[in-house]
Design an enzyme around this catalytic site. Sequence first.
Site, PDB file in Angstrom:
ATOM      1  N   HIS A 121      46.047  29.731  33.597  1.00  0.00           N
ATOM      2  CA  HIS A 121      46.683  30.964  34.080  1.00  0.00           C
ATOM      3  C   HIS A 121      48.121  30.605  34.468  1.00  0.00           C
ATOM      4  CE1 HIS A 121      47.463  34.220  37.001  1.00  0.00           C
ATOM      5  NE2 HIS A 121      46.455  34.870  36.466  1.00  0.00           N
ATOM      6  N   ASP A 198      41.769  24.741  39.661  1.00  0.00           N
ATOM      7  CA  ASP A 198      41.898  26.188  39.887  1.00  0.00           C
ATOM      8  C   ASP A 198      40.496  26.789  39.777  1.00  0.00           C
ATOM      9  OD1 ASP A 198      42.221  28.891  39.699  1.00  0.00           O
ATOM     10  OD2 ASP A 198      43.743  28.833  38.118  1.00  0.00           O
ATOM     11  N   GLN A 201      37.975  31.598  39.035  1.00  0.00           N
ATOM     12  CA  GLN A 201      36.865  32.257  38.338  1.00  0.00           C
ATOM     13  C   GLN A 201      35.548  31.530  38.611  1.00  0.00           C
ATOM     14  OE1 GLN A 201      37.207  35.117  36.801  1.00  0.00           O
ATOM     15  NE2 GLN A 201      39.433  35.198  36.795  1.00  0.00           N
ATOM     16  N   LYS A 224      38.605  38.075  44.106  1.00  0.00           N
ATOM     17  CA  LYS A 224      37.699  37.964  42.944  1.00  0.00           C
ATOM     18  C   LYS A 224      36.279  37.628  43.405  1.00  0.00           C
ATOM     19  CE  LYS A 224      41.520  36.135  40.249  1.00  0.00           C
ATOM     20  NZ  LYS A 224      41.936  37.057  39.209  1.00  0.00           N
ATOM     21  N   CYS A 362      47.934  36.855  31.857  1.00  0.00           N
ATOM     22  CA  CYS A 362      48.726  35.808  32.519  1.00  0.00           C
ATOM     23  C   CYS A 362      48.428  34.446  31.918  1.00  0.00           C
ATOM     24  CB  CYS A 362      48.475  35.781  34.024  1.00  0.00           C
ATOM     25  SG  CYS A 362      48.935  37.281  34.864  1.00  0.00           S
TER      26      CYS A 362
END
Length: 404
Positions: A121, A198, A201, A224, A362
Amino acid sequence: MGFDVAAAREAFPILQRQVNGKPLIYLDSAASAQKPRAVIDAMRSAMESSYANVHRGLHTLANETTDAYEAARRSVASFIGAAEGEIVFTKGATEGINLVAAGLGARLQPGDEILLTEMEHHANIVPWHFLRERLGVVLRFVPVTDQGELDLAAYQDLLGPRTRLVAFTHMSNVLGTVNPAQRLTEMAHAAGALVLVDGCQAVVHQPVDVRELGADFYVFSGHKLYGPTGIGVLYGRAAALADLPPYQGGGEMIAQVSLEAITYADPPHRFEAGTPPILEAIGLGAAIEWLKGFDRQAIAEHEQRLYARTLEGLAGANWLKVIGEAPGKGAILSFLVDGAHAHDVAQILDRYGVAVRAGAHCAEPLMKRFGVTSSARASFGLYNTEAEADAFVEALTKTQAFFA
Ligand code: PMP
């Protein structure tokens, strides 16, 4: 324990609404998930009954609010297997990555290397470009295979004596690929590099234990994870955080300030300058406590079933191209419809009450890797049902007919 989707849906007031005269089918949870009543109530109740600034007061409301804010930190810590002092509240994953980049930047030399992947991202690309522009740090990228996996042999080759940091996504927001984070981390550490993961998700769809993972930093966003916007988490291994200089200056992050000198507070407060997002942290804590009431493995299996059912429903569609087919991938479907722009697909789906995302997500380098400028993306959350998966297939088939 199993997972009862009908009961879980009851917790989300927004799922009662209609869009364009149709029941809402929300397939954009990878961008931002809807909020359960537990989150809404926790934030409202904090404002209604116990609100003040944190860490500063000696009065009852200040103490109660501080306790609630710090309880949220403990919820996060136990959720990912970290110690309380290793949890920094940020405004989101993006800020967490910028914080680490700014801190490491203070120590890097021109020619030092940062290893990223082609599936990041922009939040995990642009802060590192700042270091390239400002310091002459070299960025390298692990290539992605046609199926949407990282090329591990290339990764091994790219790790070198000047690699100072490896930063990669645990789960791709476009491809749904779940990267072998523990293995990637071990390889990076063997090469002497720090690791930032990261987890935006991944943390939503699978249990995460940062100790098991072994990474130095792990970031994610509250919104999220069924929590509010404006709050995120930077986990830093105690020693890695202690090594990092402060990011922003202001109240609360200092030990002492005089006109001539300053000393800093210990982590995590060193990284939380100014009044923090108090209500948002309380909301995130509520989201996590709510999630802890479920069998998360059962939720993951439920989401996998929805994904498989959708793919099955679209099996004969020769007008559909799916991007990202890695084995074991998560419930994110990026796709192209022959002859249609992704934006038009999303707008027509909206007429059927179906919310999907469309664009470059993104992740422009990744889109380029797959030779496209945009795609549509349906992403599943715990509240989606098999009937919704079927309705999506039907709506997409009707949408495609506009372009045939
Ligand atoms: N990384 C990934 C993998 C994401 O999906 C996102 C959100 N789309 C981000 C980072 C950035 O998160 P935020 O905008 O909440 O900071």
